[in-house]
Design a protein around this motif. Structure first.
Motif, short mmCIF file in Angstrom:
data_model
loop_
_atom_site.label_atom_id
_atom_site.label_comp_id
_atom_site.label_asym_id
_atom_site.label_seq_id
_atom_site.Cartn_x
_atom_site.Cartn_y
_atom_site.Cartn_z
N GLU A 78 0.83 -1.20 0.00
CA GLU A 78 0.00 0.00 0.00
C GLU A 78 0.87 1.26 0.00
N GLU A 79 1.96 1.22 0.74
CA GLU A 79 2.89 2.36 0.72
C GLU A 79 3.54 2.49 -0.65
N ALA A 80 3.79 1.36 -1.31
CA ALA A 80 4.44 1.39 -2.63
C ALA A 80 3.59 2.09 -3.67
N LEU A 81 2.27 2.06 -3.50
CA LEU A 81 1.40 2.74 -4.46
C LEU A 81 1.59 4.25 -4.40
N GLY A 82 2.03 4.74 -3.23
CA GLY A 82 2.38 6.15 -3.12
C GLY A 82 1.20 7.07 -3.37
N THR A 84 -1.57 9.47 -5.25
CA THR A 84 -2.45 9.36 -6.40
C THR A 84 -2.60 10.75 -7.02
N PHE A 85 -3.13 10.79 -8.25
CA PHE A 85 -3.24 12.05 -8.98
C PHE A 85 -4.71 12.31 -9.32
N GLU A 86 -5.16 13.52 -9.02
CA GLU A 86 -6.56 13.87 -9.26
C GLU A 86 -6.75 14.69 -10.53
N GLU A 87 -5.68 15.25 -11.08
CA GLU A 87 -5.80 16.05 -12.30
C GLU A 87 -5.78 15.11 -13.50
N VAL A 88 -6.96 14.58 -13.83
CA VAL A 88 -7.06 13.59 -14.91
C VAL A 88 -7.89 14.10 -16.08
N PRO A 123 -10.89 4.37 -13.15
CA PRO A 123 -10.67 5.44 -12.19
C PRO A 123 -11.96 6.07 -11.69
N ASP A 124 -11.90 6.54 -10.46
CA ASP A 124 -12.97 7.34 -9.90
C ASP A 124 -12.33 8.63 -9.40
N GLN A 125 -12.01 9.52 -10.34
CA GLN A 125 -11.42 10.84 -10.11
C GLN A 125 -9.93 10.80 -9.75
N ARG A 126 -9.37 9.62 -9.48
CA ARG A 126 -7.95 9.54 -9.12
C ARG A 126 -7.28 8.43 -9.93
N VAL A 127 -6.00 8.63 -10.27
CA VAL A 127 -5.23 7.61 -10.98
C VAL A 127 -3.91 7.38 -10.25
N LEU A 128 -3.28 6.26 -10.58
CA LEU A 128 -1.99 5.87 -10.00
C LEU A 128 -0.87 6.09 -11.00
N GLY A 129 0.34 6.31 -10.49
CA GLY A 129 1.51 6.25 -11.36
C GLY A 129 1.67 4.82 -11.87
N LEU A 130 1.90 4.64 -13.15
CA LEU A 130 1.92 3.29 -13.74
C LEU A 130 3.02 2.42 -13.14
N SER A 131 4.16 3.02 -12.83
CA SER A 131 5.25 2.22 -12.27
C SER A 131 4.88 1.66 -10.90
N LYS A 132 3.94 2.32 -10.21
CA LYS A 132 3.53 1.85 -8.89
C LYS A 132 2.79 0.52 -8.99
N ILE A 133 2.02 0.34 -10.06
CA ILE A 133 1.30 -0.92 -10.25
C ILE A 133 2.29 -2.06 -10.43
N ALA A 134 3.30 -1.84 -11.27
CA ALA A 134 4.32 -2.86 -11.47
C ALA A 134 5.06 -3.16 -10.17
N ARG A 135 5.26 -2.13 -9.36
CA ARG A 135 5.96 -2.33 -8.08
C ARG A 135 5.15 -3.22 -7.14
N ALA A 155 -5.17 -7.27 -6.63
CA ALA A 155 -6.45 -6.60 -6.85
C ALA A 155 -6.94 -5.93 -5.57
N ARG A 156 -6.82 -6.62 -4.46
CA ARG A 156 -7.32 -6.08 -3.21
C ARG A 156 -6.55 -4.84 -2.78
N THR A 157 -5.23 -4.85 -2.95
CA THR A 157 -4.42 -3.70 -2.56
C THR A 157 -4.79 -2.46 -3.37
N ILE A 158 -4.92 -2.63 -4.69
CA ILE A 158 -5.29 -1.48 -5.54
C ILE A 158 -6.70 -1.01 -5.21
#
Length: 217
Positions: A78-82, A84-88, A123-135, A155-158
């Motif tokens: 969960e910390e690795a996801l870091g 999130t970005f709202e400007e989408v 997404p629901d108004q927020r997105v993740l950095g793509l590298s975070k998913i791979a991490r 899946a559960r963590t995201i």
């Protein structure tokens, strides 16, 4: 053609325990010396001479390799996801990261698993950095695993961190416990999926996810 075993996992109660892999506390772990002694014991058990030149440093090398291969126990996904970005700019369609290569180890025989993960979310108004998913995939891969549990854990963590409208995870992997031992069926591939939110409840969204993954396979 690969023999493919398809098994769908949807975060049902049977996997609740498997998706909670809390690392052992540091004080519960044996020392490095204990770990190296354990390697020597196994070498003697298979009939080797631990004093011969080629094996003198093997216990140290094995412990170093284990520290690297199983480093996921010391990391918080969960910390690795870091952040999130709202400007989408109003974007609310599928975000898919395909072909995330990983290597893991089977918790039953501690032999390798090699595969690819495909991870999508709505997404629901927020997105993740793509590298975070791979991490996150790497963190769970660097633990002893079953493929079913690893699929659900990602899946559960995201889902719990981002709170999107849906998450879809597909893993395709080859298990060396089938290729190197037992039935020795080389090239056999196992496919597992976990679907949450709209990917689980909306057949059209499921179809779009599977089509996007298969289109480029």
């Amino acid at each position: 053609m690969d023999a493919i075993a398809d098994r769908e996992t949807k975060l049902d109660p049977a996997l609740e325990a498997a998706t909670d892999l809390t690392p052992a506390a540091p004080h519960d772990r044996p020392s490095r010396a204990d770990a190296e002694d354990a390697v020597r014991t196994l070498l003697r058990w298979i009939g080797e001479d631990t004093g011969r030149e080629g094996l003198r440093d093997t216990p140290r090398r094995v412990v170093d390799a284990y520290r690297e291969m199983f480093g996921g126990y010391d990391l918080d996904p969960e910390e690795a996801l870091g952040r999130t970005f709202e400007e989408v700019s109003g974007y609310d369609d599928i975000v898919l990261l395909r072909d995330i290569e990983f290597s893991s180890h089977c918790e039953h025989h501690m032999v390798p698993i090699f595969g690819k993960a495909h991870v999508a979310y709505l997404p629901d108004q927020r997105v993740l950095g793509l590298s975070k998913i791979a991490r996150v995939v790497d963190i769970f891969a660097q633990r002893l695993q079953t493929q079913e549990a690893m699929t659900a854990q990602i899946a559960r963590t995201i889902d719990e961190t981002l709170r999107p409208r849906g998450v879809a995870v597909m893993i395709e992997a080859e298990h060396m416990c089938m290729s190197m031992r037992g039935i020795r069926k080389q090239g056999s591939t196992t496919t597992t999926t976990t679907l949450t939110g709209l990917f689980r409840s909306d057949a059209a969204e499921q179809t779009r996810f599977f089509n996007l993954v298969q289109r480029h396979s």
